[in-house]
Each structure stands twice: as C-alpha cells, then as structure tokens.
Design a protein around this motif. Structure first.
Motif, PDB file in Angstrom:
ATOM      1  N   UNK A 248       0.821  -1.206   0.000  1.00 32.33           N
ATOM      2  CA  UNK A 248       0.000   0.000   0.000  1.00 32.33           C
ATOM      3  C   UNK A 248       0.852   1.251   0.000  1.00 32.33           C
ATOM      4  N   UNK A 249       1.951   1.245   0.755  1.00 29.44           N
ATOM      5  CA  UNK A 249       2.867   2.386   0.764  1.00 29.44           C
ATOM      6  C   UNK A 249       3.406   2.665  -0.644  1.00 29.44           C
ATOM      7  N   UNK A 250       3.869   1.603  -1.312  1.00 26.81           N
ATOM      8  CA  UNK A 250       4.464   1.782  -2.637  1.00 26.81           C
ATOM      9  C   UNK A 250       3.441   2.307  -3.643  1.00 26.81           C
ATOM     10  N   UNK A 285      -6.879  -1.532   6.158  1.00 29.45           N
ATOM     11  CA  UNK A 285      -5.595  -1.567   6.856  1.00 29.45           C
ATOM     12  C   UNK A 285      -4.556  -0.691   6.147  1.00 29.45           C
ATOM     13  N   UNK A 286      -4.570  -0.742   4.826  1.00 25.40           N
ATOM     14  CA  UNK A 286      -3.609   0.050   4.061  1.00 25.40           C
ATOM     15  C   UNK A 286      -3.887   1.551   4.187  1.00 25.40           C
ATOM     16  N   UNK A 287      -5.171   1.940   4.096  1.00 24.65           N
ATOM     17  CA  UNK A 287      -5.497   3.368   4.201  1.00 24.65           C
ATOM     18  C   UNK A 287      -5.166   3.906   5.585  1.00 24.65           C
ATOM     19  N   UNK A 288      -5.370   3.088   6.639  1.00 25.31           N
ATOM     20  CA  UNK A 288      -5.020   3.523   7.992  1.00 25.31           C
ATOM     21  C   UNK A 288      -3.524   3.780   8.086  1.00 25.31           C
ATOM     22  N   UNK A 289      -2.720   2.875   7.528  1.00 24.19           N
ATOM     23  CA  UNK A 289      -1.266   3.033   7.561  1.00 24.19           C
ATOM     24  C   UNK A 289      -0.828   4.247   6.735  1.00 24.19           C
TER      25      UNK A 289
END
Length: 469
Positions: A248-250, A285-289
C-alpha cells in the motif's frame, strides 16, 4: 523453555479462578523432561525421572527423527544413561536398559573415590563425587554413627574439605588398614552407594502413563511437530500483514500527488479512507497506515528501504509456505533448533566437558586392570565371570580393583593410586588404546566381557574414533 511462547505455539487454559490464562504446556526447544528430570508424588502414583545429558538427549531425539524405528539399544549408543548433576558412577547398564524399555528400573549409583597416601604411611579415602540427592551432612552423621557402633572399623578421622571447586570428603584410615575393605563397607552401609528407582510416569494428553525412552522422545517430537508449524503460521501471517501494508505504501508513493490531494480535501479521516479505497482499491488496513505515514517516508531513499523490506518479506513468505507444505522440512528445522542450543552451550556439545556421571561397564574396568595394573587376561576374565568368588558382596568391579591391589603389592606394579592421579584426558586415551589392544584377545577367547555382547563390543570398537566412551 519459553522461546516463541508469544507466537501462538501453545494452547492457553484458565487458571484456578479463571481470572487469567496460563500455558497448557511450554514450547520447550529441548526435551526438558529428560534433561532436567522430574520428581513428584500424587494420590496413588509417583514419578521419578532421572536427569540426562543435554547433548545426548538432543542427539538421541535427532536420531529418532531420522530413524523412526530405532530401538532402545540404538538410542543407548547415543544416550547411555542418566547424567546426574552431582556426578558419581553408575554401576552397570542393566537397570538403565530396563528403565528405558519399560519405564521402571533400579539404577545403582556409587560415589567416586580414590586412595591417597600420607607422609606417615597411612592411607586416606577421598570422595570427590557423591550420588544424586544425597545430603553430605546426613552422610557424615551416618558414617560417624557406624564408626561409633563399630560396624565399620579402620577409620580414625573424617573431615569435609569441600569448597567452590567441588566436593572433597576425606576419611583418614588407621595404619595397616586395607582401603578397599573400608571402601566396600562404606558403600554397603551408607548412601555412598544408592539406588535410583526410575519411574518414568508422565501425563500424555492428560492421562498418566509410564513411558519408555523411545516413547518419551517420540512424544516430544510430536509436540514439536505441533509447535513448529504453529509458529511458522504465526510468522507467515505477520509477514503477509506487513507486506500488505508495504504494498500500500508503494502504491501510494507512485500516486503521491493524488493521494495528498484526496487527504487534504477530505473533512475527516473516515472520508479520506473511503475515498482512497474507492480510487485506488486500498484495504482499510492500508489506508489507515497511509494516513498515519510520516512525511519523511515520501523521500526517494525511504522508498528504496520500503522496497527492500518488501522483497525480504516476500522471500520469507515463500520460505514459510514451503516449510508448511513439507513435513520433512519441519523436522529439519526442529533438529537445527535443538542443535543451536548446543552451539550456545558448547560445554555440552561433542568434544566439550565430560558428562559428570560416567557409566562403568565391566569391559572398561577389565581393560584398565589389564593395561594399567598388570593383571593378566586370564585373571580379568576369571574375576568377571565368577559371581561368588572373592569376598562376599563384592561386585565385579570390586573384584577387579581388589585383584589390581593384590597384583600391585606382590609384583610392584604402579597400582590404583598412580592410575587415579592420571589426568582424565590421558586416562581416556589409555582406555581407547587399551580397548584396541585387547580386542583380539577377547574375541579369540569367545568370551565377551559382561555386560556387553560380542556384537556390542565390536560396535564399540567401530565407534571408538568418534566417541571414546
């Protein structure tokens, strides 16, 4: 014992008042029940499991993993018997084998002693190791009582010279007294010679059961076959969750301008999260991070670190999945982890310190008698074969020691005293050399030395280069 207990490797049960959870059993990277032993008394049953050498227990477990049909005799080649922390000498292997085969047996343990000469020409007995669970103070009181009651004669004084280096219990003898006679009486009437009653009772799935050596090792292996995959699944799940976040970061970094625009134009976190999910297909989970990501992670260097971490996680995930798909690899991991303990404690590994409690077979005593004390082959065989010859109550080893003393006195051989002073490593080398020298004679006579069979004797010769014991 507690390694990886936080990785869902075991089940947890409520404690006595159900306010907390406690482990149903511990993960234990080594067969603790054998290594540390156990003693306990319950209603109508009791357990008394002897402690064993760490390296031998681990290697026996590894051998059983590689050879599921291994017999007790084969396992005893690796783990010849208990290894009591106080040292002393285990007399014979019959009781050990019985306990390993049936779960119950009597093991005779004798204090380690040697004879020293004083400047006045008298002798003294020096005990440097005592049997397991024997209280030194109580032992001294018993010896003093026997001397006062005149049940043991020839003792003039007794003192405890023990220090931080080890046990040293000295018994001064009167002039003209034969040390071996006094020593035999001490073994007979005191706890300098005791019997360890092995009773390998343990809980198997909540049910008390008396276990053989092979069963104890197999139950431990079965336990590890459950623990290792559970830990692997935990690590796999954790790695997959982290890799998911990094992916998700990438993706966010690839579209950083649009991501920042969506976040800045949103009124709340939940609105930004839902818009990111709708636009890029992120998971919650990805959007929270992403929303919690620090601005410094937007740099090119940080992106390289994220990519490097993700690549490492993907390799780990592939390894975990492959491990779970092949049971033989799980067994390999179990063996590697046990042997890692030996690398952490090299004093127990092969070539390290000698096990405290050696097992003395008749063959070892016979070889020493022949090569170091000048006793003839015929006399050695005669001393071992005759159960009733010599003094009443003497064991085979007693007879050989007595025979050696007599030979020393009559023919001016170096005798027991000089042999006792040899360094252990030199004594071991002498035993190994003597074993090879005596081979032809013993086999040509067709009388393998008790308690070993001819096949076992030949097997020891074949293994002698690897294991001098």
């Amino acid at each position: 014992m507690l390694t990886d207990i936080d990785k869902d490797t075991i089940d947890w049960d409520p404690n006595f008042d159900e306010t907390k959870k406690e482990p149903h059993m511990l993960p234990s990277r080594f067969p603790n029940l054998l290594v540390n032993g156990s003693q306990g008394i319950a209603v109508g049953m009791a357990t008394n499991i002897a402690p064993h050498n760490l390296a031998e227990a681990i290697e026996a477990t590894c051998y059983l993993i590689d050879n599921p049909d291994a017999t007790v005799d084969e396992l005893m080649q690796i783990m010849p018997g208990p290894d009591f922390p106080t040292g002393a000498i285990i007399m014979g292997s019959a009781g050990i084998k019985q306990s390993y085969e049936t779960g119950r047996g009597s093991i005779t343990v004798r204090a380690k002693a040697h004879v020293e000469s004083t400047k006045t020409g008298r002798s003294r007995l020096v005990f440097t190791e005592i049997p397991y669970m024997v209280n030194k103070g109580t032992l001294q009181e018993k010896i003093a009582q026997l001397v006062n009651d005149k049940r043991i004669e020839g003792i003039s004084d007794m003192r405890d010279e023990s220090n931080q280096k080890g046990i040293r219990l000295v018994i001064e003898l009167k002039k003209g007294v034969i040390p071996q006679v006094v020593l035999n009486n001490l073994y007979k009437y005191t706890s300098l010679q005791t019997t360890f009653g092995a009773n390998n009772l343990a809980l198997v799935n909540g049910v008390p059961k008396c276990l053989s050596l092979r069963e104890m090792l197999q139950h431990y292996i079965d336990h590890q076959v459950d623990v290792a995959p559970r830990r692997t699944r935990f690590d796999l799940k954790k790695a997959q969750a982290r890799a998911h976040i990094l992916e998700g970061y990438l993706m966010a970094l690839d579209h950083i301008d649009e991501v920042i625009s969506i976040i800045r134009s949103s009124q709340t976190d939940s609105e930004a999260s839902s818009r990111l999910i709708e636009r890029f297909g992120f998971t919650p989970e990805q959007t929270t991070a992403i929303l919690e990501m620090k601005l410094r992670r937007l740099t090119g260097l940080e992106r390289d670190k994220i990519q490097e971490e993700l690549d490492g996680l993907r390799r780990a995930i592939a390894y975990y999945e492959d491990l779970l798909a092949h049971e033989e690899k799980i067994l390999g991991v179990i063996k590697d982890e046990m042997r890692e303990i030996l690398r952490a404690y090299p004093q127990y590994a092969e070539g390290g310190e000698e096990r405290p409690a050696p097992v003395w077979h008749g063959v070892c005593a016979a070889i020493l008698a022949r090569t170091q004390w000048g006793v003839t082959d015929e006399a050695v065989l005669s001393a071992i074969a005759c159960h009733t010859a010599g003094k009443p109550g003497m064991t085979r080893l007693d007879k050989i020691l007595y025979l050696a003393d007599m030979t020393s006195a009559e023919r001016d051989w170096p005798g027991v005293e000089k042999l006792r002073k040899l360094e252990k490593k030199n004594l071991d080398a002498a035993m190994l050399a003597a074993l090879k020298q005596t081979n032809d004679f013993v086999l040509s006579q067709g009388k393998p030395l008790d308690p070993m069979s001819k096949a076992a004797y030949e097997d020891i010769l074949a293994r002698s280069g690897k294991n001098e014991r």
